[in-house]
Write a protein that holds these residues in place. Structure first.
Motif, PDB file in Angstrom:
ATOM      1  N   THR A 223       4.298  -3.506   5.191  1.00  0.00           N
ATOM      2  CA  THR A 223       3.086  -2.685   5.067  1.00  0.00           C
ATOM      3  C   THR A 223       1.872  -3.590   4.900  1.00  0.00           C
ATOM      4  O   THR A 223       2.020  -4.768   4.553  1.00  0.00           O
ATOM      5  CB  THR A 223       3.143  -1.766   3.822  1.00  0.00           C
ATOM      6  N   VAL A 224       0.707  -3.030   5.131  1.00  0.00           N
ATOM      7  CA  VAL A 224      -0.525  -3.776   4.885  1.00  0.00           C
ATOM      8  C   VAL A 224      -0.812  -3.707   3.394  1.00  0.00           C
ATOM      9  O   VAL A 224      -0.571  -2.688   2.758  1.00  0.00           O
ATOM     10  CB  VAL A 224      -1.688  -3.175   5.693  1.00  0.00           C
ATOM     11  N   GLU A 225      -1.329  -4.799   2.831  1.00  0.00           N
ATOM     12  CA  GLU A 225      -1.557  -4.804   1.384  1.00  0.00           C
ATOM     13  C   GLU A 225      -2.669  -3.836   0.967  1.00  0.00           C
ATOM     14  O   GLU A 225      -3.507  -3.459   1.765  1.00  0.00           O
ATOM     15  CB  GLU A 225      -1.930  -6.221   0.927  1.00  0.00           C
ATOM     16  N   ARG A 226      -2.641  -3.446  -0.292  1.00  0.00           N
ATOM     17  CA  ARG A 226      -3.705  -2.617  -0.870  1.00  0.00           C
ATOM     18  C   ARG A 226      -4.748  -3.547  -1.469  1.00  0.00           C
ATOM     19  O   ARG A 226      -4.414  -4.442  -2.221  1.00  0.00           O
ATOM     20  CB  ARG A 226      -3.095  -1.717  -1.938  1.00  0.00           C
ATOM     21  N   VAL A 227      -6.009  -3.345  -1.094  1.00  0.00           N
ATOM     22  CA  VAL A 227      -7.073  -4.157  -1.692  1.00  0.00           C
ATOM     23  C   VAL A 227      -7.932  -3.256  -2.571  1.00  0.00           C
ATOM     24  O   VAL A 227      -8.065  -2.067  -2.295  1.00  0.00           O
ATOM     25  CB  VAL A 227      -7.945  -4.839  -0.611  1.00  0.00           C
ATOM     26  N   PRO A 228      -8.505  -3.807  -3.634  1.00  0.00           N
ATOM     27  CA  PRO A 228      -9.206  -2.941  -4.595  1.00  0.00           C
ATOM     28  C   PRO A 228     -10.568  -2.435  -4.105  1.00  0.00           C
ATOM     29  O   PRO A 228     -11.108  -1.496  -4.681  1.00  0.00           O
ATOM     30  CB  PRO A 228      -9.368  -3.839  -5.822  1.00  0.00           C
ATOM     31  N   TRP A 229     -11.144  -3.033  -3.060  1.00  0.00           N
ATOM     32  CA  TRP A 229     -12.509  -2.627  -2.679  1.00  0.00           C
ATOM     33  C   TRP A 229     -12.566  -1.588  -1.568  1.00  0.00           C
ATOM     34  O   TRP A 229     -13.632  -1.066  -1.266  1.00  0.00           O
ATOM     35  CB  TRP A 229     -13.326  -3.851  -2.257  1.00  0.00           C
ATOM     36  N   ALA A 230     -11.446  -1.301  -0.924  1.00  0.00           N
ATOM     37  CA  ALA A 230     -11.487  -0.311   0.157  1.00  0.00           C
ATOM     38  C   ALA A 230     -10.151   0.392   0.258  1.00  0.00           C
ATOM     39  O   ALA A 230      -9.146  -0.073  -0.274  1.00  0.00           O
ATOM     40  CB  ALA A 230     -11.831  -0.975   1.485  1.00  0.00           C
TER      41      ALA A 230
ATOM     42  N   TYR B  75       4.257 -11.272   4.137  1.00  0.00           N
ATOM     43  CA  TYR B  75       4.966 -11.349   5.393  1.00  0.00           C
ATOM     44  C   TYR B  75       4.139 -12.204   6.369  1.00  0.00           C
ATOM     45  O   TYR B  75       4.581 -13.229   6.837  1.00  0.00           O
ATOM     46  CB  TYR B  75       5.155  -9.926   5.927  1.00  0.00           C
ATOM     47  N   ASP B  76       2.901 -11.763   6.621  1.00  0.00           N
ATOM     48  CA  ASP B  76       1.981 -12.582   7.420  1.00  0.00           C
ATOM     49  C   ASP B  76       0.556 -12.135   7.130  1.00  0.00           C
ATOM     50  O   ASP B  76       0.327 -11.350   6.212  1.00  0.00           O
ATOM     51  CB  ASP B  76       2.295 -12.468   8.925  1.00  0.00           C
ATOM     52  N   ARG B  77      -0.399 -12.628   7.880  1.00  0.00           N
ATOM     53  CA  ARG B  77      -1.793 -12.273   7.692  1.00  0.00           C
ATOM     54  C   ARG B  77      -2.361 -11.659   8.952  1.00  0.00           C
ATOM     55  O   ARG B  77      -2.089 -12.124  10.055  1.00  0.00           O
ATOM     56  CB  ARG B  77      -2.589 -13.548   7.379  1.00  0.00           C
TER      57      ARG B  77
ATOM     58  N   VAL C 107       2.789  -7.106   3.610  1.00  0.00           N
ATOM     59  CA  VAL C 107       3.784  -7.259   2.547  1.00  0.00           C
ATOM     60  C   VAL C 107       5.148  -6.878   3.103  1.00  0.00           C
ATOM     61  O   VAL C 107       5.281  -5.877   3.813  1.00  0.00           O
ATOM     62  CB  VAL C 107       3.451  -6.327   1.356  1.00  0.00           C
ATOM     63  N   ASP C 108       6.134  -7.691   2.760  1.00  0.00           N
ATOM     64  CA  ASP C 108       7.497  -7.337   3.148  1.00  0.00           C
ATOM     65  C   ASP C 108       8.124  -6.621   1.955  1.00  0.00           C
ATOM     66  O   ASP C 108       8.767  -7.235   1.108  1.00  0.00           O
ATOM     67  CB  ASP C 108       8.257  -8.623   3.501  1.00  0.00           C
ATOM     68  N   CYS C 109       7.890  -5.324   1.874  1.00  0.00           N
ATOM     69  CA  CYS C 109       8.259  -4.579   0.669  1.00  0.00           C
ATOM     70  C   CYS C 109       9.722  -4.153   0.741  1.00  0.00           C
ATOM     71  O   CYS C 109      10.155  -3.597   1.746  1.00  0.00           O
ATOM     72  CB  CYS C 109       7.357  -3.359   0.529  1.00  0.00           C
ATOM     73  N   PRO C 110      10.485  -4.383  -0.320  1.00  0.00           N
ATOM     74  CA  PRO C 110      11.905  -4.007  -0.307  1.00  0.00           C
ATOM     75  C   PRO C 110      12.097  -2.503  -0.088  1.00  0.00           C
ATOM     76  O   PRO C 110      13.072  -2.080   0.533  1.00  0.00           O
ATOM     77  CB  PRO C 110      12.405  -4.406  -1.691  1.00  0.00           C
ATOM     78  N   SER C 111      11.171  -1.679  -0.584  1.00  0.00           N
ATOM     79  CA  SER C 111      11.402  -0.240  -0.401  1.00  0.00           C
ATOM     80  C   SER C 111      10.642   0.369   0.773  1.00  0.00           C
ATOM     81  O   SER C 111      11.067   1.379   1.323  1.00  0.00           O
ATOM     82  CB  SER C 111      11.090   0.528  -1.682  1.00  0.00           C
TER      83      SER C 111
ATOM     84  N   SER D 154       0.829  -1.212   0.000  1.00  0.00           N
ATOM     85  CA  SER D 154       0.000   0.000   0.000  1.00  0.00           C
ATOM     86  C   SER D 154       0.864   1.263   0.000  1.00  0.00           C
ATOM     87  O   SER D 154       0.369   2.363  -0.197  1.00  0.00           O
ATOM     88  CB  SER D 154      -0.938   0.006   1.209  1.00  0.00           C
ATOM     89  N   GLY D 155       2.165   1.074   0.209  1.00  0.00           N
ATOM     90  CA  GLY D 155       3.038   2.239   0.189  1.00  0.00           C
ATOM     91  C   GLY D 155       3.425   2.645  -1.218  1.00  0.00           C
ATOM     92  O   GLY D 155       3.436   3.829  -1.553  1.00  0.00           O
ATOM     93  N   CYS D 156       3.748   1.678  -2.063  1.00  0.00           N
ATOM     94  CA  CYS D 156       4.277   2.018  -3.389  1.00  0.00           C
ATOM     95  C   CYS D 156       3.522   1.360  -4.538  1.00  0.00           C
ATOM     96  O   CYS D 156       3.899   1.515  -5.699  1.00  0.00           O
ATOM     97  CB  CYS D 156       5.756   1.650  -3.468  1.00  0.00           C
ATOM     98  N   ASP D 157       2.444   0.648  -4.221  1.00  0.00           N
ATOM     99  CA  ASP D 157       1.624   0.014  -5.258  1.00  0.00           C
ATOM    100  C   ASP D 157       2.342  -1.074  -6.056  1.00  0.00           C
ATOM    101  O   ASP D 157       1.934  -1.392  -7.166  1.00  0.00           O
ATOM    102  CB  ASP D 157       1.063   1.066  -6.228  1.00  0.00           C
TER     103      ASP D 157
END
Ligand SMILES: [Zn+2]
Length: 417
Positions: A91-98, A56-58, A83-87, A47-50
């Motif tokens: 972060t928490v993932e981005r979902v398309p409905w909210a 990472y976990d749930r 998400v374990d984002c390299p940059s 959700s930080g960089c799309d």
């Protein structure tokens, strides 16, 4: 047909699928929960960089409220991945409905916001069994989206006005676009200072500002100053609505002063209850009011003379040639200056002072649709009046943009309302 089939028709996602649906037990309203699952091999989006990244976990399951179906409350249920984002790190993932922390789906927010254009926010909250706060947040979301996506290119004519709010001496500065075919609210700011209006021009790009050819305003000095400084290339019009508003105020002031004087001197209160028949135009008067007026006319009262001066001034707007109009204006001002009626003299002085700006009204005829500032202003006042429960400036601002801003909306695959 399964519920899944319907949902896929109205709202489908590329990387997610609908799972089981179940009734929620032990709640007062019928409620459905629909599971949402990520597709196998589908990677979570940071959700930080799309960008997609490794999971990472749930997190524990969350509920997102969707558009109700047949009076049934509907929730999507989903356990968000982190998400374990390299940059960005974890972060928490981005979902398309909210979006973000909202517990309403974006589609439901648009749904509520659309209804809130037709009904009061309270009514929307009651009908859809949700809170005022949820409706407010939904409208705010719609306004932000529209505000960012609106097109401000090729605005030709704008009008500036102020309205009162909070029942005191608090003002809002409003800027409208007032062309034929495009009338909308462009700007709201607190107070009616130079900065309230200057903010609008600073917000526009240079090209956007340059495209403005006409601007209407009243004779409020801070506005005049900012307009002269920001719109050197445009024709500044003091328009009919604003001038007649000022004149009505003057006629009213004369009447009030005179009524007080007559009372003090022990004369009968001829002017009592005469306010409306003096202010109204002939064609709008009732029969009773016309009788009252003819009674009044027997006295050579200042109120009556101011009234006649005001009536006479209406002719000014009917001229087509600026040459004749200016002749009339000058004569009218001379006559009024001789009347010895102070509030009217003040009007005449200010008309003389702004003669050029007033004559611009004739130059702008046809482009600036007269009366549109008045129309938009009435709508704005109505919005404020309906705004029961809007205490804050933020809520007022959002409500005004929502009802008058003619803001764009995204393209929906399915229209829910
Ligand atoms: Zn990232």
């Amino acid at each position: 047909m399964q519920l899944k089939t319907i949902l896929n028709r109205v709202e489908s996602f590329k990387s997610f699928v609908y799972g089981k649906a179940r009734w929620v037990e032990g709640v007062s309203r019928p409620t459905l929960e629909v599971e949402v699952h990520a597709r196998k091999n589908g990677r979570a989006i940071c959700s930080g960089c799309d960008r997609p990244g490794p999971s990472y976990d749930r997190l524990p399951q969350r509920r997102f409220e969707f558009v109700p179906l047949w009076g049934i409350t509907v929730y999507f249920v989903y356990a968000m991945r982190r998400v374990d984002c390299p940059s960005c790190g974890v972060t928490v993932e981005r979902v398309p409905w909210a979006r973000g922390k909202s517990h309403l789906t974006t589609t439901y927010r648009w749904f509520l916001a659309r209804w809130a254009k037709r009904l009061s926010w309270e009514e929307v909250a009651t009908i859809f069994h949700t809170s005022w706060r949820n409706v407010f947040e939904s409208v705010k979301h719609a306004v932000f989206w529209g505000y960012v996506h609106r097109d401000l290119h090729s605005i030709e004519a704008i009008g500036v006005d102020e309205i009162q709010w909070q029942r005191g001496h608090h003002y809002l500065t409003l800027v409208y676009q007032i062309e034929d075919g495009m009338k909308r609210l462009l700007w709201v700011a607190q107070e009616r200072t130079e900065q309230s209006l200057r903010g609008f021009f600073q917000y526009l790009s240079d090209t956007e500002r340059q495209s403005i050819r006409f601007i209407c305003s009243d004779m409020w000095r801070p506005y005049l100053k900012v307009i002269a400084e920001q719109l050197k290339h445009a024709i500044h019009v003091l328009d009919r609505f604003h001038i007649m508003k000022k004149m009505n105020e003057a006629v009213d002031e004369v009447r009030r002063g005179e009524a007080a004087r007559l009372k003090r001197d022990g004369y009968e209160e001829v002017l009592k209850h005469s306010r409306w028949c003096l202010l109204k135009r002939r064609e709008n008067r009732t029969e009773k009011e016309t009788v009252k007026l003819s009674e009044l006319l027997q006295y050579n009262l200042q109120s009556v003379r101011s009234h006649l001066l005001r009536e006479d001034f209406q002719r000014f707007w009917e001229y087509t040639s600026p040459g004749w109009a200016v002749k009339f204006l000058d004569q009218w001002c001379t006559r009024t200056m001789r009347s010895k009626i102070e509030p009217m003299k003040k009007i005449a002085t200010s008309l003389r002072e702004h003669r050029d700006l007033i004559l611009n009204w004739f130059r702008a005829k046809g482009t600036v649709s007269s009366g549109s500032v008045e129309g938009l202003n009435n709508k704005a006042k109505l919005t404020l009046r309906k705004a029961y429960g809007f205490r804050t400036y933020e809520a007022i601002e959002i409500a005004l943009y929502h009802t008058l801003g003619d803001l764009p909306e995204p393209n929906f695959t399915h229209e829910f309302c």
